[in-house]
Design a protein around this motif. Structure first.
Motif, PDB file in Angstrom:
ATOM      1  N   TYR A 108      -9.165  -9.032  14.317  1.00  0.00           N
ATOM      2  CA  TYR A 108      -7.904  -8.355  14.005  1.00  0.00           C
ATOM      3  C   TYR A 108      -7.059  -8.108  15.253  1.00  0.00           C
ATOM      4  N   TYR A 117      -0.534 -11.823   9.828  1.00  0.00           N
ATOM      5  CA  TYR A 117      -0.623 -10.442   9.366  1.00  0.00           C
ATOM      6  C   TYR A 117      -0.444 -10.373   7.845  1.00  0.00           C
ATOM      7  N   CYS A 121      -3.237  -9.305   4.975  1.00  0.00           N
ATOM      8  CA  CYS A 121      -2.897  -8.183   4.083  1.00  0.00           C
ATOM      9  C   CYS A 121      -3.048  -8.600   2.629  1.00  0.00           C
ATOM     10  N   ALA A 185      -1.564  -2.594   4.105  1.00  0.00           N
ATOM     11  CA  ALA A 185      -0.766  -2.697   5.326  1.00  0.00           C
ATOM     12  C   ALA A 185      -1.257  -1.719   6.376  1.00  0.00           C
ATOM     13  N   LEU A 186      -1.592  -0.511   5.976  1.00  0.00           N
ATOM     14  CA  LEU A 186      -2.052   0.498   6.925  1.00  0.00           C
ATOM     15  C   LEU A 186      -3.435   0.161   7.473  1.00  0.00           C
ATOM     16  N   SER A 189      -3.022  -2.961   9.830  1.00  0.00           N
ATOM     17  CA  SER A 189      -2.309  -2.573  11.042  1.00  0.00           C
ATOM     18  C   SER A 189      -3.163  -1.678  11.930  1.00  0.00           C
ATOM     19  N   ILE A 192      -5.600  -3.854  13.834  1.00  0.00           N
ATOM     20  CA  ILE A 192      -4.916  -4.604  14.889  1.00  0.00           C
ATOM     21  C   ILE A 192      -4.718  -3.722  16.121  1.00  0.00           C
ATOM     22  N   ASN A 193      -4.426  -2.451  15.888  1.00  0.00           N
ATOM     23  CA  ASN A 193      -4.086  -1.524  16.975  1.00  0.00           C
ATOM     24  C   ASN A 193      -5.158  -0.460  17.185  1.00  0.00           C
ATOM     25  N   SER A 233       7.168  -5.217   7.140  1.00  0.00           N
ATOM     26  CA  SER A 233       5.915  -4.549   6.821  1.00  0.00           C
ATOM     27  C   SER A 233       5.131  -4.155   8.068  1.00  0.00           C
ATOM     28  N   GLN A 234       4.983  -5.095   8.977  1.00  0.00           N
ATOM     29  CA  GLN A 234       4.151  -4.846  10.158  1.00  0.00           C
ATOM     30  C   GLN A 234       4.721  -3.721  11.013  1.00  0.00           C
ATOM     31  N   ALA A 237       4.452  -0.230   9.031  1.00  0.00           N
ATOM     32  CA  ALA A 237       3.076   0.266   8.937  1.00  0.00           C
ATOM     33  C   ALA A 237       2.652   0.897  10.251  1.00  0.00           C
ATOM     34  N   LYS A 238       2.995   0.258  11.343  1.00  0.00           N
ATOM     35  CA  LYS A 238       2.606   0.813  12.645  1.00  0.00           C
ATOM     36  C   LYS A 238       3.357   2.120  12.918  1.00  0.00           C
TER      37      LYS A 238
END
Length: 273
Positions: A108, A117, A121, A185-186, A189, A192-193, A233-234, A237-238
């Motif tokens: 991720y 992404y 999702c 999405a959450l 995301s 990823i982070n 979206s990306q 979500a962030k």
């Protein structure tokens, strides 16, 4: 993560012959040596069509060697058998096989493009929307063995989110679908982070709980629709995750072009000490 195109490189007959060879553990084409062990492991676990076998090949070629080794070890088989046993009416189907492989073995942190992404999702929604309801060791342990951070996130999410509240509030189909879009999405995301959020796996759960507890199903539908749009979206979500992590700041209204209005409509929970 973009899929390889076996449609372009193999005829239907050639793929059928590959399927038969793989089913009998007689695959001799050296181009498949890297995935042969994982293919031999996954072939007997589901029923495949022409399209589904292509999906399986695509998925196996895309995952790293560590993922292939994990499949060969029997860990993925343990999950898949447990998932079938806990599912109502789910077929032993090709489609789930490839989706779960993609979701399990994706790195991720290395998802960089919007295309990748959105793909994960979309695929992840099938797994994410169900796994929290089960939260059983026979499902969670294989996930953790395949992808520890994914497993920890889903285990936490399943523990903190009460899906019965959606039934109590009588969400309609559109609202339930939007909820799942926002949830997916959450979760993606966050993974990823994840380093930025100090591995606080509760952050997506707290956002979803707050939306359900404090706002109408129609507002949840609006948020889910914003988060489900391909173009923003990306980013959105962030922003929601950032706001929850950084002292529970207010979230401004999300507008169709992805900007914020000044009037505030969602206030997130304060993070735990």
């Amino acid at each position: 993560m973009a899929k390889l195109s076996f449609y372009d490189n193999y005829s239907k007959k050639e793929l059928y012959n590959l399927y038969l060879e793989a089913s009998c553990d007689e695959l001799t084409d050296p181009r498949f040596n890297r995935i042969k062990g994982a293919l031999n492991e996954t072939i007997p676990m589901a029923q495949y069509s022409y399209d589904s076998f292509i999906n399986l090949l695509d998925s196996l070629f895309e995952i790293p060697d560590t993922g292939l080794a994990n499949i060969e070890s029997g860990n993925y088989r343990s999950f898949y058998k447990a998932y079938l046993a806990n599912s109502i009416g789910m077929p032993e189907d090709y489609y789930y096989m490839s989706i779960f492989i993609d979701v399990f073995y994706t790195d991720y942190r290395n998802i960089k493009s919007l295309e990748d992404y959105l793909y994960i999702c979309h695929e992840g929604m099938i797994l994410f929307k169900d796994i929290g309801k089960y939260n059983k060791s026979e499902l969670m342990e294989p996930i953790k063995n395949a992808n520890k951070e994914l497993g920890e996130l889903l285990e936490t999410h399943g523990r903190l989110v009460d899906y019965n509240k959606l039934l109590d509030k009588d969400y309609n189909l559109d609202q339930m679908t939007a909820y799942s879009k926002a949830e997916c999405a959450l979760l993606v995301s966050f993974l990823i982070n994840i380093d930025e959020y100090n591995h606080d796996y509760s952050i997506p759960s707290r956002i979803m709980n707050n939306l359900v507890d404090s706002y109408s199903p129609e507002l949840v539908r609006q948020v889910g629709e914003y988060l489900g749009r391909d173009d923003n979206s990306q980013v959105l979500a962030k922003r929601l995750l950032d706001a929850q992590y950084y002292n529970g700041k207010d979230i401004y209204e999300l507008t169709p072009d992805g900007t914020y209005k000044l009037e505030k409509i969602i206030k997130l929970d304060k993070p735990k000490d």
